[in-house]
Every structure is written in structure tokens, then in C-alpha cells.
Design an enzyme around this catalytic site. Sequence first.
Site, PDB file in Angstrom:
ATOM      1  N   ASP A  41       0.821  -1.333   0.024  1.00 41.83           N
ATOM      2  CA  ASP A  41      -0.005   0.077   0.096  1.00 41.83           C
ATOM      3  C   ASP A  41       0.843   1.195   0.191  1.00 41.83           C
ATOM      4  OD1 ASP A  41       0.820  -0.770   2.668  1.00 41.83           O
ATOM      5  OD2 ASP A  41      -0.447   0.525   3.299  1.00 41.83           O
ATOM      6  N   TYR A  58       0.506   2.539  14.964  1.00 44.18           N
ATOM      7  CA  TYR A  58       1.901   3.609  15.052  1.00 44.18           C
ATOM      8  C   TYR A  58       1.687   4.721  16.074  1.00 44.18           C
ATOM      9  CZ  TYR A  58       3.352   0.925  10.828  1.00 44.18           C
ATOM     10  OH  TYR A  58       3.482   0.132   9.960  1.00 44.18           O
ATOM     11  N   LYS A  98      -1.134  -4.622  13.648  1.00 44.19           N
ATOM     12  CA  LYS A  98       0.369  -4.837  13.366  1.00 44.19           C
ATOM     13  C   LYS A  98       1.020  -3.590  13.841  1.00 44.19           C
ATOM     14  CE  LYS A  98       3.030  -3.085   9.331  1.00 44.19           C
ATOM     15  NZ  LYS A  98       2.974  -2.338   8.058  1.00 44.19           N
ATOM     16  N   ARG A 122       8.307  -3.411   2.470  1.00 43.63           N
ATOM     17  CA  ARG A 122       9.534  -2.853   1.572  1.00 43.63           C
ATOM     18  C   ARG A 122      10.823  -3.871   1.984  1.00 43.63           C
ATOM     19  NH1 ARG A 122      10.253   3.003   3.316  1.00 43.63           N
ATOM     20  NH2 ARG A 122       8.135   2.771   3.854  1.00 43.63           N
TER      21      ARG A 122
END
Length: 267
Positions: free
Chosen positions: A27, A149, A180, A235
Site C-alpha cells: 500500500d 503506530y 500490526k 518494503r
Amino acid sequence: MGYVGRKLRERRILFPESQRGLIVPVDHGLTLGPIAGMQATDDFEGWIGTDHISAVLGHKGLIERLILRDMLHPSTGVIVHLNGMANLSSDGDTKVMVSNVEAALRLGADAVSIQVNFTADNFAHNFTMLGAVTDAAHAAGLPVLTMLYDKVKSPTPAERIARLSHLVRVVAELGSDAVKLAFPEFESEVPALVARHSRDIRIFFAGGDKASEESLVAMTRAAILSGASGLCIGRNVFQHPRPLALLERLSACVKGEVELAEELDAV
């Protein structure tokens, strides 16, 4: 019936052998633009169609292209990401809704995901958005993965982990089926964090910043041994020089195939 469908779809984003998952998020393009490894959809050719991935996560446009080009493995689950914000924005940490549950269902999604970055002053926005998403998704029988986060710097490690633990509880209370998290700064913090929350919510750890293959394998083993549900790693996969080889090693760890993992390490 929504709960039954949700549990069935949850299994589709996990490896059946272990009921743990190796989720690959792609994404990043909406946030970061055409970065290395994902300049265009064709860049995923050659590695994304492997059974070493339990689920692929992306925005609706990219997921549609992957499906239409028949690039996904038949066993790979699909997670549609519902919110986002380009880092060109002055407020890139506060994500807004860019899709909905109905669009995800039309794509045949097995789950939906949402990202919440907690700054000092966007709690009301995040609570409202996450509560609405979980209500709509669960009504449709879709599980929700929340990418969490914490953007506030804590003065001490103890305060940082206490704040993170509170935020994990928040997303569990608001109905998320899985979360996550960035891998903690210290590996020793992982077991207590997982033990505290994993009975209420599935915990997946992110790959984080670019890291060596050996450190990624070590991190994966530590997470699985602590009882985590797997990885959500992007990534470090699509910018790796040999994504397939890395996925094979990581999936062996996630599935609990320790002997195979050690054999691949030796190779």
C-alpha cells in the site's frame, strides 16, 4: 452469521498449517509515490504469486490490477486497505477514509485494514474512524487488521511500552481482530507484550526500516517463539534483491518449519 463468515475469512489470510500469517503490504504507493520495488504494478511480477505469502494487502486500485492480471497465487488472501494520506500533505500522519467495506467486498476481499497513527491531538479522529470501520466490516463478515503506530516520543522505554500497550488495548476494545505493530526497540520486550494482548487480538509485527536478511529472520523467529500471529512486512520484501528467497525463509519460520528454516540458513 457475520461472526461465522468473519472467522472463515480470517483463516484465508493465514497459512492453514500453522494458523499464522506472512502478510505482504503493498500500500506504500499512495503514501510515498513510485518508490523502488513498486514503480509500477509489473514490478511485483515474479515474486508476488508465491504460496510463501499468506495474504497481500493494498489499496483498491492496486488490488484490482493484481487480480485482473492474475498475479496472485490461488491460496493468497486479499486484504483491502481503506484509509491513507500522501506524505505530500502537511498532516500525513492523520489518515482519512479512501474506500469502504462495500468496495472491498466487490473485489472479493477476505479482510480489510486501516492505519491509525496516534499523534498528540488526533485521538478523536482515529477513534471515530476505527469504530466505524470495525462496525461496518463485522456487519459484512470481514475481519479488520489495524496498523498501529505511536508517533509520540516517550521519555523512557518503560513509558513507551506502557503507552503502546494502552494503544493496543484501544484497538482491541474498538473491535479490531488483528493489529500490526513495529517490532519493539528491545527484543526482550516482545514476550510480555504478546502475552498481555494475544488472547484478545492477533499480533503481527512489521518489518520496519530496511534491514539485513539475517536480522529479519532473527526477528521473525523471536516473534513466533513469543506467540505472535506472524509478520506484516512490505518494503523489506519488495526492495530485497531476491524477494522469493527471502519469503521462503520467512514463511518457514512463520509456519514453524524450524528444520527447513535452519536448512535454508545453511544454504
